[in-house]
Motif scaffolding. Structure first.
Motif, PDB file in Angstrom:
ATOM      1  N   GLY A  36      -1.824   5.988  -1.541  1.00 61.45           N
ATOM      2  CA  GLY A  36      -3.317   5.745  -1.582  1.00 61.45           C
ATOM      3  C   GLY A  36      -3.596   4.672  -2.381  1.00 61.45           C
ATOM      4  O   GLY A  36      -4.876   4.507  -2.506  1.00 61.45           O
ATOM      5  N   SER A  37      -2.857   3.626  -2.959  1.00 67.10           N
ATOM      6  CA  SER A  37      -3.268   2.478  -3.897  1.00 67.10           C
ATOM      7  C   SER A  37      -2.813   1.303  -3.103  1.00 67.10           C
ATOM      8  O   SER A  37      -1.831   1.399  -2.368  1.00 67.10           O
ATOM      9  N   VAL A  38      -3.401   0.174  -3.442  1.00 63.54           N
ATOM     10  CA  VAL A  38      -3.071  -1.172  -2.883  1.00 63.54           C
ATOM     11  C   VAL A  38      -2.679  -1.961  -4.343  1.00 63.54           C
ATOM     12  O   VAL A  38      -3.401  -1.999  -5.161  1.00 63.54           O
ATOM     13  N   ARG A  39      -1.599  -2.700  -4.128  1.00 61.51           N
ATOM     14  CA  ARG A  39      -1.041  -3.536  -5.082  1.00 61.51           C
ATOM     15  C   ARG A  39      -0.790  -4.893  -4.540  1.00 61.51           C
ATOM     16  O   ARG A  39      -0.076  -4.963  -3.529  1.00 61.51           O
ATOM     17  N   SER A  72       1.021  -1.139  -0.153  1.00 57.32           N
ATOM     18  CA  SER A  72       0.107  -0.016   0.033  1.00 57.32           C
ATOM     19  C   SER A  72       0.869   1.069  -0.071  1.00 57.32           C
ATOM     20  O   SER A  72       1.872   1.527   0.870  1.00 57.32           O
TER      21      SER A  72
END
Length: 554
Positions: A93-96, A90
């Protein structure tokens, strides 16, 4: 089972993305063949990113490892494993997320705090291909669950021509010859001892005092060195039921090439009786001896864990009928409280001409009726084994203690007889067990001499004379009907089977010398209530019946 909290340090390219993080690794091992084991592990770690955010990692791996002892208490290990891992990052602000091949290579050193628990340090290389590579440093906590690896082999038996305490050079390995599989060498080149695989039998809690002298297994010891080993001492320690290790016999010596089968004994304590079910306990055997020759010099202390197969507290092997005495717990508070009350009522209601022991036996019979104790289930005694009978086949059975028979309001013929004897012995009245085909029943000593029996008791043909002691048999049967009928049934069975040697009487106090009664852990149990007026009335009526039959034949 091993748990390792870790400090995770990224290496190689991972240093450009992550900082130091924390993790937890759990693994379980299964011994394939010493020292190789199968290893299944799961791990979780979290590493902060060098910017903001972080990545969580989880993996599951399967592999193999090796483990060896160093100085008895220390353990060295190494392992390798591979599997599958996933990462969840994370940032901004994004999750991969992603997954790939996971692998681990590790080593560790531990200290055996007990046969079951080890503390230590571990280090390893871990990685998930394309996601993370790092070094893990951790504290190890390992617990060895009680298993049966050492007791699952063939039953306890001695090698041909070798019995416990014997030594033999003919069967031993020549000095310098490589050790056989399953044997662990200790000592130096001058005096080198090999420890073989323990040969273990089951342990019966009710006989725990006997294991101070009677072996529960044996351990082969062999000297493959070039000099004589002196003052060898073998000890056993079972932490769950021993305060300290105990010696297995006296110290001994072994010449080069000589072997001894050491009988394993242990000063076990009453905590074994707390196991209502069978259990496997972690244990440890230690071999100690000096290495300087002639019993002097620096000492060696090698320790090997093993598993003790403990049966439940009610189990017994019927290879000796005298073992029943261990269940006759006359000192049990519940038993003593009931028997003391019954004896008082019986003496107050008794005729002066009757033996006090006869009155107590009569009162005990009717007290069991009043409490509601009844026969239940087939008798655990098959009649196949008597003390010292050659060629008999013994079996393992479960026997209730007197307290349990009272609480359960029932038991088989052996358990009822054991309860009856315990109640009598609790107030100082000698008792015995009569073993007849398919049935066990008690007998009470009238403590009369042969010359007194005809003046105090007229039913001479329904008594048993053993030496100078007069015994009154009581066949409990269904515990229905009167005491006099139970007496008559017991006498009839004795007459039927004793002539051919098929009935055997064992005095409780004589059997206690070999198999003393144990003490169950104290439990909060309500005392047994007796209706004194009703019991006294039954006793007076039965005494009247006895005199009517003796004097009027009716």
């Amino acid at each position: 089972m091993t748990a390792v909290p870790t400090l995770d340090l990224p290496i190689a390219e991972s240093r450009n993305y992550y900082t130091a993080g924390l993790g937890l690794a759990l693994s379980g091992t299964y011994l394939l063949h010493p020292p190789v084991h199968l290893r299944l592990g799961v791990a979780y770690g979290y590493s902060p990113l060098v910017t903001t955010g972080g990545m969580s990692r989880a993996s599951a791996t399967l592999g193999v490892g090796v483990e060896g002892s160093l100085g008895g208490r220390f353990v060295l290990s190494g392992y390798g494993a591979a599997g599958y891992g996933v990462g969840l990052a994370s940032y901004l602000g994004s999750v991969r997320s992603g997954g790939s091949l996971a692998w681990v290579l590790g080593t560790g050193v531990g200290f055996r705090a007990s046969p079951s628990f080890t503390l230590g340090l571990a280090a390893g290389l871990t990685g998930i291909s394309g996601l993370y590579t790092g070094v893990s440093l951790g504290l190890v906590g390992a617990y060895r669950f009680p298993g049966r690896e050492r007791s699952s082999g063939p039953p306890l038996q001695e090698p041909p021509g070798l019995t416990p305490g014997q030594t033999t050079a003919g069967a031993a390995r020549a000095p310098g010859e490589a050790p056989a599989a399953g044997e662990a060498p200790i000592g130096t080149a001058d005096a080198q001892i090999l420890i073989g695989e323990p040969r273990l039998g089951p342990v019966y809690p009710v006989l725990y005092r006997r294991y101070r002298e009677t072996p529960f297994g044996s351990l082969p010891i062999r000297n493959v060195g070039e000099s004589r080993a002196e003052n060898i001492q073998v000890t056993v320690f079972v932490p769950a039921c021993m305060e300290a290790p105990s010696d297995c016999g006296e110290p001994f010596a072994l010449d080069p090439g000589e072997q001894r089968e050491v009988a394993l004994t242990a000063a076990l304590d009453g905590r074994l009786l707390g196991f209502a079910e069978s259990v496997a306990l972690g244990a440890e055997v230690a071999v100690q001896y000096p290495t300087g020759g002639q019993g002097e010099g620096e000492g060696r202390d090698e320790r090997e864990p093993f598993v003790l197969d403990v049966q439940d507290r009610n189990a017994i092997l019927w290879d000796d009928v005298r073992k029943a005495a261990a269940f006759i717990t006359a000192g049990d508070p519940l038993v003593h409280g009931l028997s003391r009350n019954v004896r008082r009522i019986a003496l107050e209601a008794g005729f002066a001409t009757l033996s006090e022991n006869l009155l107590a036996a009569m009162g005990t019979y009717y007290a069991l009726q009043q409490v509601g104790v009844r026969p239940s289930g087939p008798c655990s005694w098959s009649g196949a084994v008597t003390s010292g009978e050659p060629g008999s086949v013994a079996e393992v059975v479960g026997v209730q203690f007197p307290r349990e028979t009272i609480e359960n309001r029932g038991g088989d013929c052996m358990e009822l007889a054991v309860l009856y004897c315990a109640l009598l012995e609790s107030v100082g009245i000698p008792s015995a067990l009569i073993m007849a085909p398919g049935q066990v029943y008690p007998a009470v000593s009238l403590e009369l001499s042969g010359s007194e029996d005809r003046t105090r008791v007229r039913r001479i043909d329904e008594l048993i004379l053993a030496g100078d002691t007069v015994w009154l048999p009581v066949e409990l049967g269904s515990l229905e009907g009167g005491f006099l009928e139970a007496w008559a049934r017991g006498a009839a069975r004795w007459r039927e089977f004793s002539g051919g040697g098929r009935a055997h009487m064992q005095e409780t106090r004589e059997a206690w010398e070999l198999y003393p009664a144990v003490e169950l852990p104290l439990e909060a149990t309500a005392p047994v209530r007796i209706d004194a007026g009703r019991l006294a009335a039954m006793l007076r009526a039965e005494q009247v019946r006895l005199f009517d039959q003796d004097f009027w034949g009716r």
